[in-house]
Write a protein that holds these residues in place. Structure first.
Motif, PDB file in Angstrom:
ATOM      1  N   THR A   1      -5.010  -0.252  54.887  1.00 37.05           N
ATOM      2  CA  THR A   1      -4.811  -0.406  53.450  1.00 37.05           C
ATOM      3  C   THR A   1      -5.401  -1.708  52.921  1.00 37.05           C
ATOM      4  O   THR A   1      -6.035  -1.722  51.864  1.00 37.05           O
ATOM      5  CB  THR A   1      -3.315  -0.341  53.112  1.00 37.05           C
ATOM      6  OG1 THR A   1      -2.595  -1.289  53.921  1.00 37.05           O
ATOM      7  CG2 THR A   1      -2.756   1.059  53.380  1.00 37.05           C
ATOM      8  N   GLY A   2      -5.186  -2.812  53.646  1.00 37.91           N
ATOM      9  CA  GLY A   2      -5.704  -4.094  53.185  1.00 37.91           C
ATOM     10  C   GLY A   2      -7.221  -4.136  53.138  1.00 37.91           C
ATOM     11  O   GLY A   2      -7.812  -4.710  52.221  1.00 37.91           O
TER      12      GLY A   2
ATOM     13  N   TRP B   1      -8.303  -2.189  50.041  1.00 35.42           N
ATOM     14  CA  TRP B   1      -7.960  -2.870  48.791  1.00 35.42           C
ATOM     15  C   TRP B   1      -8.882  -4.062  48.532  1.00 35.42           C
ATOM     16  O   TRP B   1      -9.358  -4.263  47.414  1.00 35.42           O
ATOM     17  CB  TRP B   1      -6.514  -3.333  48.854  1.00 35.42           C
ATOM     18  CG  TRP B   1      -5.959  -3.959  47.614  1.00 35.42           C
ATOM     19  CD1 TRP B   1      -5.562  -5.257  47.457  1.00 35.42           C
ATOM     20  CD2 TRP B   1      -5.732  -3.320  46.355  1.00 35.42           C
ATOM     21  NE1 TRP B   1      -5.087  -5.474  46.191  1.00 35.42           N
ATOM     22  CE2 TRP B   1      -5.185  -4.293  45.479  1.00 35.42           C
ATOM     23  CE3 TRP B   1      -5.934  -2.027  45.879  1.00 35.42           C
ATOM     24  CZ2 TRP B   1      -4.838  -4.007  44.161  1.00 35.42           C
ATOM     25  CZ3 TRP B   1      -5.590  -1.732  44.570  1.00 35.42           C
ATOM     26  CH2 TRP B   1      -5.053  -2.712  43.719  1.00 35.42           C
TER      27      TRP B   1
ATOM     28  N   GLN C   1     -12.506  -1.917  47.597  1.00 31.63           N
ATOM     29  CA  GLN C   1     -12.140  -1.757  46.193  1.00 31.63           C
ATOM     30  C   GLN C   1     -12.218  -3.049  45.399  1.00 31.63           C
ATOM     31  O   GLN C   1     -11.970  -3.061  44.199  1.00 31.63           O
ATOM     32  CB  GLN C   1     -10.738  -1.131  46.102  1.00 31.63           C
ATOM     33  CG  GLN C   1     -10.716   0.287  46.699  1.00 31.63           C
ATOM     34  CD  GLN C   1      -9.313   0.835  46.918  1.00 31.63           C
ATOM     35  OE1 GLN C   1      -8.325   0.191  46.596  1.00 31.63           O
ATOM     36  NE2 GLN C   1      -9.219   2.040  47.460  1.00 31.63           N
TER      37      GLN C   1
ATOM     38  N   ASN D   1     -10.628  -6.038  45.282  1.00 31.04           N
ATOM     39  CA  ASN D   1      -9.524  -6.850  44.774  1.00 31.04           C
ATOM     40  C   ASN D   1      -9.403  -8.144  45.580  1.00 31.04           C
ATOM     41  O   ASN D   1      -9.745  -8.182  46.761  1.00 31.04           O
ATOM     42  CB  ASN D   1      -8.211  -6.066  44.852  1.00 31.04           C
ATOM     43  CG  ASN D   1      -8.263  -4.798  44.019  1.00 31.04           C
ATOM     44  OD1 ASN D   1      -8.185  -4.847  42.795  1.00 31.04           O
ATOM     45  ND2 ASN D   1      -8.419  -3.656  44.678  1.00 31.04           N
TER      46      ASN D   1
ATOM     47  N   PRO E   1      -3.787  -9.236  47.498  1.00 34.31           N
ATOM     48  CA  PRO E   1      -3.074  -8.086  48.043  1.00 34.31           C
ATOM     49  C   PRO E   1      -1.718  -7.922  47.380  1.00 34.31           C
ATOM     50  O   PRO E   1      -1.167  -8.868  46.812  1.00 34.31           O
ATOM     51  CB  PRO E   1      -2.923  -8.434  49.523  1.00 34.31           C
ATOM     52  CG  PRO E   1      -2.933  -9.927  49.552  1.00 34.31           C
ATOM     53  CD  PRO E   1      -3.871 -10.347  48.458  1.00 34.31           C
TER      54      PRO E   1
ATOM     55  N   GLN F   1       1.092  -1.213  48.225  1.00 37.06           N
ATOM     56  CA  GLN F   1      -0.301  -1.423  48.603  1.00 37.06           C
ATOM     57  C   GLN F   1      -0.970  -0.101  48.950  1.00 37.06           C
ATOM     58  O   GLN F   1      -2.098   0.174  48.531  1.00 37.06           O
ATOM     59  CB  GLN F   1      -0.386  -2.386  49.780  1.00 37.06           C
ATOM     60  CG  GLN F   1      -1.791  -2.736  50.219  1.00 37.06           C
ATOM     61  CD  GLN F   1      -2.518  -3.593  49.206  1.00 37.06           C
ATOM     62  OE1 GLN F   1      -2.498  -4.805  49.291  1.00 37.06           O
ATOM     63  NE2 GLN F   1      -3.167  -2.968  48.245  1.00 37.06           N
ATOM     64  N   TRP F   2      -0.279   0.739  49.729  1.00 37.81           N
ATOM     65  CA  TRP F   2      -0.821   2.048  50.078  1.00 37.81           C
ATOM     66  C   TRP F   2      -1.005   2.916  48.840  1.00 37.81           C
ATOM     67  O   TRP F   2      -2.033   3.583  48.680  1.00 37.81           O
ATOM     68  CB  TRP F   2       0.103   2.747  51.077  1.00 37.81           C
ATOM     69  CG  TRP F   2      -0.255   4.173  51.338  1.00 37.81           C
ATOM     70  CD1 TRP F   2      -1.267   4.633  52.136  1.00 37.81           C
ATOM     71  CD2 TRP F   2       0.371   5.332  50.787  1.00 37.81           C
ATOM     72  NE1 TRP F   2      -1.306   6.011  52.121  1.00 37.81           N
ATOM     73  CE2 TRP F   2      -0.301   6.462  51.297  1.00 37.81           C
ATOM     74  CE3 TRP F   2       1.450   5.518  49.921  1.00 37.81           C
ATOM     75  CZ2 TRP F   2       0.064   7.762  50.955  1.00 37.81           C
ATOM     76  CZ3 TRP F   2       1.819   6.814  49.576  1.00 37.81           C
ATOM     77  CH2 TRP F   2       1.126   7.911  50.091  1.00 37.81           C
TER      78      TRP F   2
ATOM     79  N   ALA G   1      -1.508   1.962  45.844  1.00 38.13           N
ATOM     80  CA  ALA G   1      -2.600   1.426  45.026  1.00 38.13           C
ATOM     81  C   ALA G   1      -3.962   1.840  45.571  1.00 38.13           C
ATOM     82  O   ALA G   1      -4.857   2.236  44.807  1.00 38.13           O
ATOM     83  CB  ALA G   1      -2.498  -0.099  44.954  1.00 38.13           C
ATOM     84  N   VAL G   2      -4.150   1.760  46.897  1.00 38.88           N
ATOM     85  CA  VAL G   2      -5.445   2.158  47.449  1.00 38.88           C
ATOM     86  C   VAL G   2      -5.629   3.671  47.344  1.00 38.88           C
ATOM     87  O   VAL G   2      -6.748   4.153  47.111  1.00 38.88           O
ATOM     88  CB  VAL G   2      -5.632   1.691  48.909  1.00 38.88           C
ATOM     89  CG1 VAL G   2      -5.610   0.182  48.999  1.00 38.88           C
ATOM     90  CG2 VAL G   2      -4.604   2.283  49.848  1.00 38.88           C
TER      91      VAL G   2
ATOM     92  N   ALA H   1      -6.679   4.311  43.767  1.00 33.32           N
ATOM     93  CA  ALA H   1      -8.029   3.812  43.505  1.00 33.32           C
ATOM     94  C   ALA H   1      -9.097   4.688  44.142  1.00 33.32           C
ATOM     95  O   ALA H   1     -10.227   4.776  43.637  1.00 33.32           O
ATOM     96  CB  ALA H   1      -8.156   2.378  44.012  1.00 33.32           C
ATOM     97  N   ASP H   2      -8.768   5.344  45.250  1.00 34.40           N
ATOM     98  CA  ASP H   2      -9.758   6.157  45.959  1.00 34.40           C
ATOM     99  C   ASP H   2      -9.824   7.605  45.488  1.00 34.40           C
ATOM    100  O   ASP H   2     -10.670   8.374  45.956  1.00 34.40           O
ATOM    101  CB  ASP H   2      -9.479   6.136  47.469  1.00 34.40           C
ATOM    102  CG  ASP H   2     -10.399   5.175  48.213  1.00 34.40           C
ATOM    103  OD1 ASP H   2     -11.378   4.699  47.603  1.00 34.40           O
ATOM    104  OD2 ASP H   2     -10.152   4.907  49.403  1.00 34.40           O
TER     105      ASP H   2
END
Length: 327
Positions: A109-110, A113, A117, A119, A122, A129-130, A132-133, A136-137
């Motif tokens: 995930t990091g 992100w 992506q 950013n 984090p 976090q998961w 958000a990614v 975004a994907d």
């Protein structure tokens, strides 16, 4: 049963093969993955019968194991699997899933992100976090399945003698030690970690540490583990799922202020593939749910310390956990 077509690799030979991406074990050549496995607790009814799925991964040990785990799960569920694991660098395996050259692979995930992506900060909660990614994907043709507890992020570790002497369990404890006994806190770190905002400078700021420059020694990653184990430095920068933590009996300091980014592993699947084969999550979710840092350290150590074949290590674990049965 040992994996057919890929001999057991040991010691220095293993490291050389993994770094070179030799195709004889299917690391980059797109060879068939041929394990004689049947459904265990996953794959019953063979819901992927008729599918041909290409699995990808990066080239380092943990990724090779995760790629093999995914491929074995798909085979047990009835799919034919093409092995495209061992692609050098993060971007190559990522782009393979995005453009459809590969159907799926475990990603962090990091990494998504920050690296993919774009950013810079984090999110402190791993679930957020998961999410958000994943969001975004959606527009990139990539779907994220449920994440694991496996979190391959930065940490500081100390050997048993240092652990007994100083009693630190968290990074806040280390910060307190920098004030009460500044000379005690010596660090072995990578050059990149020493200069990254999400590395040493950011950690010092987040925890109120003030470590003298003379107490920080920069060195290659592999040396850090041995030097920390030998006590050359009190604390060493480590990755939380590295098998050498277990083999060298190091104690990892808890990131109690959740400063470091979360790098939870989760399957990423090409969205078109998922639409064609919607059973993929039911095959992978139970496996992913059992992956955590202790599992990763144990499996990684079998490769990096004991010199075993990553695919065989993955197969052994899948059988031992009852996910699949050998034919």
């Amino acid at each position: 049963m040992r994996r057919r077509g890929c001999p057991l690799l040991t010691g220095v030979l293993l490291a050389g093969v993994l770094l070179a991406g030799v195709s004889s074990c299917g690391l980059t050549s797109g060879s068939p993955m041929v394990d004689d496995v049947e459904p265990g607790s996953i794959g019953r009814g063979r819901p992927l019968e008729g599918a041909t799925l290409t699995v990808t991964s990066k080239e380092f040990t943990e990724q090779l194991i995760l790629g093999a785990i995914m491929g074995i799960a798909f085979q047990a569920a009835g799919a034919e699997v093409v092995d495209r694991t061992g692609i050098q660098g993060s971007v190559g395996s990522r782009e393979a899933v995005v453009n459809g050259d590969a159907d799926a692979g475990y990603e962090y995930t990091g990494t998504a992100w920050i690296t993919y992506q774009g950013n810079s900060r984090p999110l402190p909660d791993p679930r957020e976090q998961w999410e958000a990614v994943r969001e975004a994907d959606r527009g990139n043709g990539v779907t994220w399945l449920e994440p694991s507890e496996l979190n391959n992020t930065y940490a500081l570790a100390v050997n048993q003698a240092g652990f007994r002497k100083y009693g630190t369990r968290t990074l806040s404890d280390v910060a307190a030690l920098t004030k009460s006994d500044p000379a005690a806190v010596t660090l072995c770190v990578e050059g990149e970690f020493a200069n990254r905002a999400d590395g040493l400078p950011g950690m010092e700021k987040a925890y109120g540490m003030n470590i003298a420059a003379g107490n920080v020694t920069q060195m290659d990653t592999g040396i850090i583990y041995t030097q920390t184990a030998e006590g050359t430095c009190t604390y060493g920068e480590v990755f939380t799922t590295d098998g050498r933590i277990k083999s060298m009996n190091l104690e990892v300091m808890e990131d109690d202020r959740t400063f470091f980014p979360h790098y939870n592993a989760a399957p990423t699947v090409n969205t078109d593939t998922l639409e064609e084969w919607p059973a993929i999550p039911e095959v992978l979710d139970p496996v992913t749910a059992e992956l955590d840092n202790e599992v990763a350290r144990t499996l990684n150590a079998r490769v990096d310390v004991d010199g075993e074949d990553p695919h065989q290590v993955a197969l052994d674990w899948m059988v031992d956990e009852g996910f699949v049965e050998e034919g």
